[in-house]
Design a protein around this motif. Structure first.
Motif, PDB file in Angstrom:
ATOM      1  N   ASP A 137      -3.707   4.000 -13.171  1.00 37.93           N
ATOM      2  CA  ASP A 137      -4.112   4.507 -11.854  1.00 37.93           C
ATOM      3  C   ASP A 137      -5.492   5.169 -11.965  1.00 37.93           C
ATOM      4  O   ASP A 137      -5.669   6.367 -11.756  1.00 37.93           O
ATOM      5  CB  ASP A 137      -3.071   5.506 -11.342  1.00 37.93           C
ATOM      6  N   TRP A 138      -6.492   4.346 -12.339  1.00 38.96           N
ATOM      7  CA  TRP A 138      -7.818   4.875 -12.652  1.00 38.96           C
ATOM      8  C   TRP A 138      -8.480   5.537 -11.458  1.00 38.96           C
ATOM      9  O   TRP A 138      -9.268   6.484 -11.626  1.00 38.96           O
ATOM     10  CB  TRP A 138      -8.718   3.748 -13.165  1.00 38.96           C
ATOM     11  N   HIS A 139      -8.200   5.056 -10.263  1.00 38.76           N
ATOM     12  CA  HIS A 139      -8.870   5.574  -9.070  1.00 38.76           C
ATOM     13  C   HIS A 139      -7.956   6.431  -8.204  1.00 38.76           C
ATOM     14  O   HIS A 139      -8.259   6.685  -7.047  1.00 38.76           O
ATOM     15  CB  HIS A 139      -9.437   4.408  -8.251  1.00 38.76           C
ATOM     16  N   ASN A 140      -6.834   6.835  -8.773  1.00 37.51           N
ATOM     17  CA  ASN A 140      -5.903   7.746  -8.105  1.00 37.51           C
ATOM     18  C   ASN A 140      -5.262   7.113  -6.865  1.00 37.51           C
ATOM     19  O   ASN A 140      -4.756   7.822  -5.986  1.00 37.51           O
ATOM     20  CB  ASN A 140      -6.611   9.052  -7.712  1.00 37.51           C
ATOM     21  N   GLU A 141      -5.245   5.800  -6.789  1.00 37.82           N
ATOM     22  CA  GLU A 141      -4.716   5.138  -5.607  1.00 37.82           C
ATOM     23  C   GLU A 141      -3.193   5.268  -5.526  1.00 37.82           C
ATOM     24  O   GLU A 141      -2.642   5.511  -4.442  1.00 37.82           O
ATOM     25  CB  GLU A 141      -5.136   3.665  -5.619  1.00 37.82           C
ATOM     26  N   GLN A 142      -2.496   5.095  -6.663  1.00 42.65           N
ATOM     27  CA  GLN A 142      -1.035   5.241  -6.650  1.00 42.65           C
ATOM     28  C   GLN A 142      -0.633   6.674  -6.301  1.00 42.65           C
ATOM     29  O   GLN A 142       0.340   6.889  -5.582  1.00 42.65           O
ATOM     30  CB  GLN A 142      -0.468   4.871  -8.018  1.00 42.65           C
ATOM     31  N   HIS A 143      -1.379   7.614  -6.835  1.00 46.18           N
ATOM     32  CA  HIS A 143      -1.092   9.022  -6.575  1.00 46.18           C
ATOM     33  C   HIS A 143      -1.204   9.318  -5.069  1.00 46.18           C
ATOM     34  O   HIS A 143      -0.301   9.934  -4.480  1.00 46.18           O
ATOM     35  CB  HIS A 143      -2.085   9.879  -7.364  1.00 46.18           C
ATOM     36  N   ARG A 144      -2.289   8.851  -4.476  1.00 42.45           N
ATOM     37  CA  ARG A 144      -2.478   9.090  -3.034  1.00 42.45           C
ATOM     38  C   ARG A 144      -1.419   8.364  -2.214  1.00 42.45           C
ATOM     39  O   ARG A 144      -0.935   8.886  -1.201  1.00 42.45           O
ATOM     40  CB  ARG A 144      -3.881   8.657  -2.620  1.00 42.45           C
ATOM     41  N   LYS A 145      -1.068   7.149  -2.640  1.00 41.33           N
ATOM     42  CA  LYS A 145      -0.065   6.387  -1.894  1.00 41.33           C
ATOM     43  C   LYS A 145       1.298   7.077  -1.956  1.00 41.33           C
ATOM     44  O   LYS A 145       2.044   7.105  -0.967  1.00 41.33           O
ATOM     45  CB  LYS A 145       0.049   4.970  -2.436  1.00 41.33           C
ATOM     46  N   PHE A 146       1.638   7.629  -3.127  1.00 45.78           N
ATOM     47  CA  PHE A 146       2.902   8.349  -3.255  1.00 45.78           C
ATOM     48  C   PHE A 146       2.970   9.497  -2.252  1.00 45.78           C
ATOM     49  O   PHE A 146       3.973   9.652  -1.524  1.00 45.78           O
ATOM     50  CB  PHE A 146       3.041   8.880  -4.680  1.00 45.78           C
ATOM     51  N   ILE A 147       1.927  10.282  -2.167  1.00 45.19           N
ATOM     52  CA  ILE A 147       1.897  11.399  -1.223  1.00 45.19           C
ATOM     53  C   ILE A 147       1.953  10.889   0.213  1.00 45.19           C
ATOM     54  O   ILE A 147       2.678  11.431   1.062  1.00 45.19           O
ATOM     55  CB  ILE A 147       0.634  12.244  -1.461  1.00 45.19           C
TER      56      ILE A 147
END
Length: 609
Positions: free
Chosen positions: A586-596
């Motif tokens: 998740d190099w660009h934090n996309e999964q993290h943002r999608k989870f939230i």
């Protein structure tokens, strides 16, 4: 080393750093008379470094002077000159003539000689590590994390006479973690020694330097498909009648010549020697199925022997060039070869990516293809035929980096297990590309200590770390650590994995509720200490992540209002502490943002609570 740990605890608590009498510069102390190193912000000691000191030797002397000044307030001169009998000295010495100095060149001997203190080794790195041992074991310094250190302040510093020696259990020690990469001085102080931590302006401050772009998974580098696939498809693995660009046809002489030419060109571009070059498969499995590769694989009893033949040819071609060949025993190459052994100097790095770290080695029944039973067979097999074995160990959940990872209770046993099976190096992979939480800093501290001395008292180290890092919340954090271990250690027929999902068997509702109760106590205990409070909030992210993930799946009954409050706290703490990356890639934090975003969408879309 056990004895040293015990004596350190007793002496420090009894007042090692207390004022202990007076001295004259010329007097020789009685054998048990403490040496007074400083008093009232002054010292009569001079730090001496040997002739023609390396950058590492200078670093050792500078670190010693810096910390002793921080402890005592005195200035500690560093000089490059012969020893003298008319003054007090701390001498950093390199010699091969002292039999009491360990043969391991990273080892050291610390001792008092009259009024002097001597740090003696066979190498500059041994001097550096001996210097840190002097500061730790005799002066009480600690480097728990890059931002939590202990340097006792005492204007009067006295030390009882001593004579001790130590050497690392593993020659190569690396923790691949954001903290070590961000603060290379911390890595050095913890006696980690990979070239990963090398400073650009001090090229000799490392021991293990990989040629750039050759640390692992290098087949694509050696024979680039974008350069050769169209014109020479025969260079690549034949699988079910088709050429696979991710595999090499290792029996093809042209592949050897092409790989060697690429490697020689890259070596010519980078003159740093010695260096390590990894010749290792891409991050995938499988073998070429052409007739010649198939014949060799059958003859060798597996594909590992095919790889060994290729490696030995590369190694033979580079003899005398100060280059060490390395490879991975990984997936399809983790089984030792039946016939062709690697050349003695080649590094074989065994990668137990499929094992359960929740149970103790030799007691875990995980019988999967890459489970603990297979790993035990492989490590015994490799150590029986090769004397240059390294381990690649895993200390993070690659798929869900924020969730709890229950392996701290088994860390000491695994490190001892590696040492008992003659491993000479350990690469401990943690959150290099991810900003994990889940007790990572305790894990890194323990790893560093155990990689030097697998017999160190991990219980005492853990207790001390919790006290200094979590401060007022140390007790509930110890309770949380025990609760996490209890989720797996008493259930022998179920296993953990580095890709476990948040809803895995051990991260269940009971554990979540128990952890919430513990963290409520921790947050309350730390409420008047902003530093400790922030650290508790960061650790709490692991449990908040579980709550949100379980709720998304319908496994937890929580009101929308409660979920929105939790996700607000979760997002705020992550943002304020630059905690990014939901998974390994998740190099660009996309999964993290999608989870939230998914949590918010569900909490605001569904009616009621």
């Amino acid at each position: 080393m056990k004895t040293h740990s015990r004596s350190f605890t007793i002496v420090i608590r009894a007042g090692l750093l207390a004022a202990l009498g007076t001295y004259s510069a010329s007097a020789q102390p009685e054998p048990d008379t403490p040496l007074r190193l400083a008093s009232e912000k002054t010292t009569e000691y001079t730090i001496l470094i040997p002739d023609k000191p390396s950058g590492i030797t200078h670093s050792a002397a500078d670190e010693l002077a810096l910390h002793l000044k921080q402890i005592t307030g005195a200035e500690w001169p560093v000089k490059q000159e012969p020893a003298r009998t008319d003054r007090r000295e701390i001498r950093l010495e390199i010699t091969d003539s002292d039999p009491a100095v360990p043969q391991n060149t990273q080892g050291y001997r610390l001792f008092t000689e009259g009024n002097d203190i001597v740090v003696r080794s066979r190498s500059p790195h041994g001097l550096l590590y001996g210097t840190y041992a002097l500061l730790e074991d005799k002066c009480g310094c600690r480097w728990y994390t890059p931002d939590e250190t202990l340097v006792p302040r005492n204007e009067t510093l006295s030390i009882s006479p001593f004579d001790t020696a130590s050497a690392p259990a593993f020659l190569y020690r690396e923790i691949y973690a954001a903290d070590a990469l961000r603060d290379r001085k911390w890595a050095q102080r913890m006696r980690l020694n990979s070239g990963t931590y090398r400073s650009p302006d001090n090229p000799d401050d490392h021991l293990y330097n990989y040629l750039p772009n050759y640390s692992c998974h290098t087949f694509e580098r050696l024979v680039p498909p974008d350069k050769h696939l169209a014109t020479h498809p025969e260079y690549y693995g034949l699988v079910n009648g088709k050429r696979n660009k991710n595999l090499l046809c290792l029996s093809n002489p042209a592949v050897f010549e092409t790989a060697l030419a690429t490697l020689r060109a890259d070596l010519a571009q980078n003159k740093t020697r010695p260096c390590i070059v990894s010749i290792s498969q891409n991050d995938c499995g499988g073998w070429c199925q052409c007739p010649e590769c198939t014949r060799i694989i059958a003859e060798e009893g597996g594909g590992t022997g095919l790889l060994m033949r290729f490696l030995n040819k590369i190694d033979n071609a580079l003899q005398g060039e100060n280059v060490t060949i390395h490879t991975l025993a990984y997936h399809d190459t983790d089984t030792p070869p039946a016939k062709t052994k690697p050349n003695p100097g080649i590094i074989i790095q065994l990668c137990p990516i499929g094992i359960c770290y929740g149970h103790y080695p030799e007691k875990c029944s995980h019988s999967g293809g890459e489970g603990n039973i297979a790993f035990e067979r492989n490590i015994k097999g490799w150590s029986a035929i090769h004397d240059n074995l390294w381990i690649w160990s895993y200390h993070i959940n690659f798929a869900h980096s924020l969730q709890p990872f229950p392996n701290i209770h088994t860390l000491p046993a695994y490190i001892r297990y590696f040492a008992e099976h003659k491993a000479k190096g350990v690469f401990a992979q943690s959150d290099s590309g991810q900003q994990s939480t889940s007790l990572k800093r305790l894990r890194h501290y323990l790893l560093a200590k155990l990689l030097w001395n697998p017999e160190a008292d991990a219980t005492a180290l853990t207790s001390e770390f919790l006290e200094h890092y979590y401060k007022e919340a140390a007790a509930p954090m110890a309770e949380y650590l025990a609760a996490l271990a209890a989720t797996v250690e008493n259930i022998p027929d179920k296993h953990t994995w580095i890709y476990d999902a948040p809803h895995t068997w051990y991260l269940n509702k009971n554990f979540i509720e128990q952890s919430e109760t513990i963290f409520a106590k921790a947050l309350e205990a730390a409420e008047n200490n902003p530093v400790a409070l922030t650290r508790i909030k960061i650790e709490h992210l692991s449990i908040q992540h579980l709550i949100l993930a379980h709720w998304l799946r319908g496994n937890l009954d929580r009101s929308n209002e409660e979920i929105l409050k939790i996700v607000d706290e979760f997002e705020t703490v992550c943002r304020e502490n630059n905690i990014i990356g939901y998974s390994e890639h998740d190099w660009h934090n996309e999964q993290h943002r999608k989870f939230i975003s998914d949590v918010r969408a569900k909490a605001t879309a569904q009616p009621g609570s």
